[in-house]
Design an enzyme around this catalytic site. Sequence first.
Site, PDB file in Angstrom:
ATOM      1  N   HIS A  39       0.814  -1.218   0.000  1.00  0.00           N
ATOM      2  CA  HIS A  39       0.000   0.000   0.000  1.00  0.00           C
ATOM      3  C   HIS A  39       0.843   1.262   0.000  1.00  0.00           C
ATOM      4  O   HIS A  39       0.314   2.358  -0.195  1.00  0.00           O
ATOM      5  CB  HIS A  39      -0.959   0.015   1.198  1.00  0.00           C
ATOM      6  N   HIS A  52       7.313   7.353   4.770  1.00  0.00           N
ATOM      7  CA  HIS A  52       6.615   6.743   3.645  1.00  0.00           C
ATOM      8  C   HIS A  52       5.786   7.816   2.953  1.00  0.00           C
ATOM      9  O   HIS A  52       5.617   8.926   3.478  1.00  0.00           O
ATOM     10  CB  HIS A  52       5.739   5.573   4.101  1.00  0.00           C
ATOM     11  N   HIS A  62       2.296   9.099   0.500  1.00  0.00           N
ATOM     12  CA  HIS A  62       0.914   8.924   0.056  1.00  0.00           C
ATOM     13  C   HIS A  62       0.681   9.815  -1.158  1.00  0.00           C
ATOM     14  O   HIS A  62       1.127  10.971  -1.183  1.00  0.00           O
ATOM     15  CB  HIS A  62      -0.070   9.319   1.160  1.00  0.00           C
ATOM     16  N   HIS A  65       5.122  11.225   5.171  1.00  0.00           N
ATOM     17  CA  HIS A  65       4.957  11.067   6.614  1.00  0.00           C
ATOM     18  C   HIS A  65       6.275  10.607   7.219  1.00  0.00           C
ATOM     19  O   HIS A  65       6.825   9.570   6.817  1.00  0.00           O
ATOM     20  CB  HIS A  65       3.862  10.045   6.926  1.00  0.00           C
ATOM     21  N   THR A  69      -3.146   6.819   9.763  1.00  0.00           N
ATOM     22  CA  THR A  69      -4.104   6.982   8.661  1.00  0.00           C
ATOM     23  C   THR A  69      -4.354   5.686   7.903  1.00  0.00           C
ATOM     24  O   THR A  69      -5.060   5.695   6.897  1.00  0.00           O
ATOM     25  CB  THR A  69      -3.633   8.071   7.672  1.00  0.00           C
ATOM     26  N   VAL A  70      -3.765   4.594   8.358  1.00  0.00           N
ATOM     27  CA  VAL A  70      -4.065   3.265   7.830  1.00  0.00           C
ATOM     28  C   VAL A  70      -4.411   2.372   9.014  1.00  0.00           C
ATOM     29  O   VAL A  70      -4.086   2.695  10.167  1.00  0.00           O
ATOM     30  CB  VAL A  70      -2.878   2.663   7.040  1.00  0.00           C
TER      31      VAL A  70
END
Length: 277
Positions: A104, A130, A132, A149, A215-216
């Site tokens: 992801h 990571h 997004h 992030h 957020t995941v």
Amino acid sequence: MASPTNPNSFSLVLILLFLCSSSFFTPSAFASEVDDETPFTYKEGSGKGPKNWGHIDPKWKVCETGKLQSPIDLLNERVQVFPHLGKLKRNYKPAPASIVNRGHDIRVKWKGDAGKININGTDYKLVQCHWHTPSEHTFNGSRYEMELHIVHQNSKGETAVIGIVYKFGRRDPLLSKLFHKIRSIGKEEVDLGIVNPGDIKFGGRKYYRYVGSLTVPPCTEGVIWTIMKKVRTVSREQVHALRDAVHDGFEVNARPTQQLKGRPVWFYTPKENEGST
């Protein structure tokens, strides 16, 4: 943006930060982001999209029931200006790191001591970063092309994340150094050697601060968020490389914004004699 008029307002901020960052924790509060993306997606209507995350796994129920969820929309009229929050104290240094495709997203993890940030007297060590695409946090409803992030943890396992958003433009320095690794990465974690987190450019002192969540899944709450106001730039080629690397269906890996539910959002801007960027 609203400004505090009460002379005791800064004390109130510290109290709220303490309450938000300590009293909402559960026994699983320090769980990491899920590494196996198989059970969830970002596509609504699939039965596994963001609106369903709280039903997929009992450990993820806070994704639906939580009151401190992230990301949020940083709306000017909701933000309170607090210069006394102070400039973001960070002290990074080069250290061994690895890169892995979590399906992801693409994550860079530091294995040695890569430095720290300090929030309200507490040190949070740099752990990983990571990306997004597009951005998860929005500014007055506007979403940018990418969000980085930078994840930190303190000695108690509590999490603090710095978010930086990007628009299309010049290449990002860190992604430039990782570009070929990202394009060729498979399922195995790959050592990168020494990676300097100083290659992450902040470009300004102004930031937003609030208490939210991962957020995941498992959407763990109690995360101290610092979102930089400065919008950096990233090339289209770099964003495409990130999207091409992740698994099918995760090219767009941004969770929709969540309700604020009365949480305070603070904004730090330097005083005139400190300079401003």
